[in-house]
Design a protein around this motif. Structure first.
Motif, PDB file in Angstrom:
ATOM      1  N   LEU A 130       4.359  -3.979  10.433  1.00 51.00           N
ATOM      2  CA  LEU A 130       2.950  -4.271  10.663  1.00 51.00           C
ATOM      3  C   LEU A 130       2.746  -5.751  10.941  1.00 51.00           C
ATOM      4  CD1 LEU A 130       1.470  -2.301   7.619  1.00 51.00           C
ATOM      5  CD2 LEU A 130       1.727  -1.457   9.956  1.00 51.00           C
ATOM      6  N   ASP A 134      -2.855  -5.940  11.530  1.00 46.68           N
ATOM      7  CA  ASP A 134      -2.839  -4.580  10.985  1.00 46.68           C
ATOM      8  C   ASP A 134      -3.229  -4.591   9.511  1.00 46.68           C
ATOM      9  OD1 ASP A 134      -1.949  -3.470  13.395  1.00 46.68           O
ATOM     10  OD2 ASP A 134       0.156  -3.750  12.862  1.00 46.68           O
ATOM     11  N   ALA A 139      -4.572   0.189  10.099  1.00 48.15           N
ATOM     12  CA  ALA A 139      -3.981   0.625  11.365  1.00 48.15           C
ATOM     13  C   ALA A 139      -3.611   2.102  11.295  1.00 48.15           C
ATOM     14  CB  ALA A 139      -2.734  -0.205  11.690  1.00 48.15           C
ATOM     15  N   LYS A 141      -0.658   4.455  12.859  1.00 47.17           N
ATOM     16  CA  LYS A 141       0.624   4.392  13.536  1.00 47.17           C
ATOM     17  C   LYS A 141       1.180   5.794  13.761  1.00 47.17           C
ATOM     18  CE  LYS A 141       0.980  -0.177  13.411  1.00 47.17           C
ATOM     19  NZ  LYS A 141       1.062  -1.006  14.615  1.00 47.17           N
ATOM     20  N   ILE A 227      -2.686   3.517   7.853  1.00 44.34           N
ATOM     21  CA  ILE A 227      -2.332   2.401   6.981  1.00 44.34           C
ATOM     22  C   ILE A 227      -3.622   1.748   6.493  1.00 44.34           C
ATOM     23  CG2 ILE A 227      -0.976   0.299   6.725  1.00 44.34           C
ATOM     24  CD1 ILE A 227       0.710   2.648   7.608  1.00 44.34           C
ATOM     25  N   LEU A 259       6.528  -0.086   4.187  1.00 44.02           N
ATOM     26  CA  LEU A 259       5.759  -1.027   5.000  1.00 44.02           C
ATOM     27  C   LEU A 259       6.421  -2.398   4.996  1.00 44.02           C
ATOM     28  CD1 LEU A 259       2.147  -0.038   3.891  1.00 44.02           C
ATOM     29  CD2 LEU A 259       3.535   0.889   5.764  1.00 44.02           C
ATOM     30  N   ILE A 261       5.872  -6.229   6.587  1.00 44.42           N
ATOM     31  CA  ILE A 261       4.906  -7.095   7.255  1.00 44.42           C
ATOM     32  C   ILE A 261       5.653  -8.131   8.100  1.00 44.42           C
ATOM     33  CG2 ILE A 261       2.859  -8.525   6.975  1.00 44.42           C
ATOM     34  CD1 ILE A 261       2.675  -5.682   5.798  1.00 44.42           C
TER      35      ILE A 261
END
Length: 379
Positions: A130, A134, A139, A141, A227, A259, A261
């Motif tokens: 992300l 996001d 978000a 996905k 998300i 997740l 980042i």
């Protein structure tokens, strides 16, 4: 909500073995088949819930950090916190970890349930990367998952076309076998999965040629994942039933979406707050100016006041990142760094020399700041 460690009666640094031992002791005490008091069932569910969290390394790590707050930790369906277990789930947890033919608890209590039915599919883990945008806005996905899917040729039964599974001749379709044993405490009934059909209750005489009787084949599918805003690195969501298909019609496993980042060189993250370094020239710091600074929401105007010193922090409220599953947004902190030029040309040297001649109040000048400091210090 009670503390899970207190519920099981263990210290926060308890080992996995200590947690399992504590749960076993309490489960023996409060199991509904042994304890008929009105509060026994509620207590049994409570200790089972605590055990499911503390016995799992990932869930325990999240609980130690955030408590019962919702997370990216994928417990109970994602970011909605830990899910309470009902009595059926509590009994399944108990039988899963302490059951079996070797005198399992369900056998001691005379209970049924030796794992009848097709086996559950495996859990699948994928990673989604992300951006900070996001994280700020949330978000959706679409991710491709390579896993085991239902065999199209046999529609998941594992049997060749025109045939079907037949009941197991050993357990007669129950998926479990029982064995009675006597001891000084009386007669106990031990229950376990049928060794012939592995607890499924059925056998396949003619396996499917495509999946070889598994009822599943390798495949790929696309899963849509929502998300929520405010997530952090290494949070994860758990999508129930989106993992690998179980063999021969077994329920699918779960999909764990980790997740990650992506690093943004413009920002440094501190929880829900963000930091930005803003280099400015001498003249800009002295005279003041307006500038556009980046935020996850787009560029925002910022006024740098005249006389701003290097290291000054200017704050834009509500321009950081949202709090996960809560109201409020962090701040964007802009730290001013006065830039000193190098390799001056002749014109620049002349201009700075002229400026220096007018800096009567500057550091190092007679009667200036340095002199005042020395006076205060009594030097």
């Amino acid at each position: 909500m009670s503390d899970y460690y207190q519920t099981l009666g263990v210290f926060r640094d308890a080992s996995e073995a200590d947690i399992k031992k504590a749960y076993r002791k309490l489960a023996m005490e409060y199991h509904p088949d042994r304890n008929s008091s009105p509060e026994a069932e509620a207590k049994f569910k409570e200790i089972s819930e605590a055990y499911t969290v503390l016995a799992d390394a990932d869930k325990r790590a999240h609980y130690d950090r955030f408590g019962n707050a919702p997370q990216g930790g994928g417990m109970g369906g994602g970011f909605g916190g830990f899910q309470h277990v009902d009595l059926t789930e509590a009994l399944n947890i108990f039988m899963r970890d302490f059951g079996g033919m070797g005198g399992g608890f369900e056998g001691i209590f005379g209970g049924g349930g030796g794992g009848k039915g097709p086996r559950r599919g495996q859990d699948v883990r994928v990673t989604v990367t992300l951006t900070l945008e996001d994280v700020a806005k949330g978000a959706k996905k679409n991710i491709k998952v390579k896993t085991l899917t239902t065999c199209a040729a046999c529609t998941g039964t594992g049997a060749a076309k025109g045939t079907e599974p037949r009941p197991c001749h050993t357990c007669h379709g129950s998926g479990e076998v029982r064995r009675a044993a006597r001891s000084m405490f009386g007669q106990f009934v031990q229950v376990g999965p049928c060794p012939t059909c592995q607890g499924e209750g059925t056998l396949i005489a003619t396996p499917c040629e495509v999946c070889r009787g598994e009822g599943r084949t390798k495949g790929e599918r696309t899963v849509s994942v929502d998300i929520p805003a405010g997530v952090s690195d290494q949070n994860y969501l758990t999508l129930r039933g989106q993992g690998a298909t179980g063999p021969r019609g077994g329920e699918p496993g779960d999909l764990q979406v980790m997740l990650e980042i992506k690093e943004d060189e413009r920002f440094t993250r501190d929880g829900d707050d963000l930091w930005v370094e803003l280099p400015v020239a001498f003249s800009q710091a002295a005279l003041g100016f307006d500038v556009q600074v980046p935020t996850p929401w787009g560029d925002e105007p910022l006024e740098v006041p005249a006389g701003t010193q290097s290291g000054t922090v200017l704050r834009l409220r509500g321009k950081g990142l949202p709090h996960l599953n809560a109201k409020g947004i962090g701040d964007l902190n802009v730290r001013v760094q006065v830039w000193t030029p190098r390799g001056l040309n002749a014109d620049q040297r002349r201009l700075f020399a002229e400026l220096a001649a007018h800096e009567a109040d500057g550091p190092g000048k007679d009667g200036g700041l340095w002199t005042k400091i020395k006076e205060v210090l009594g030097a």
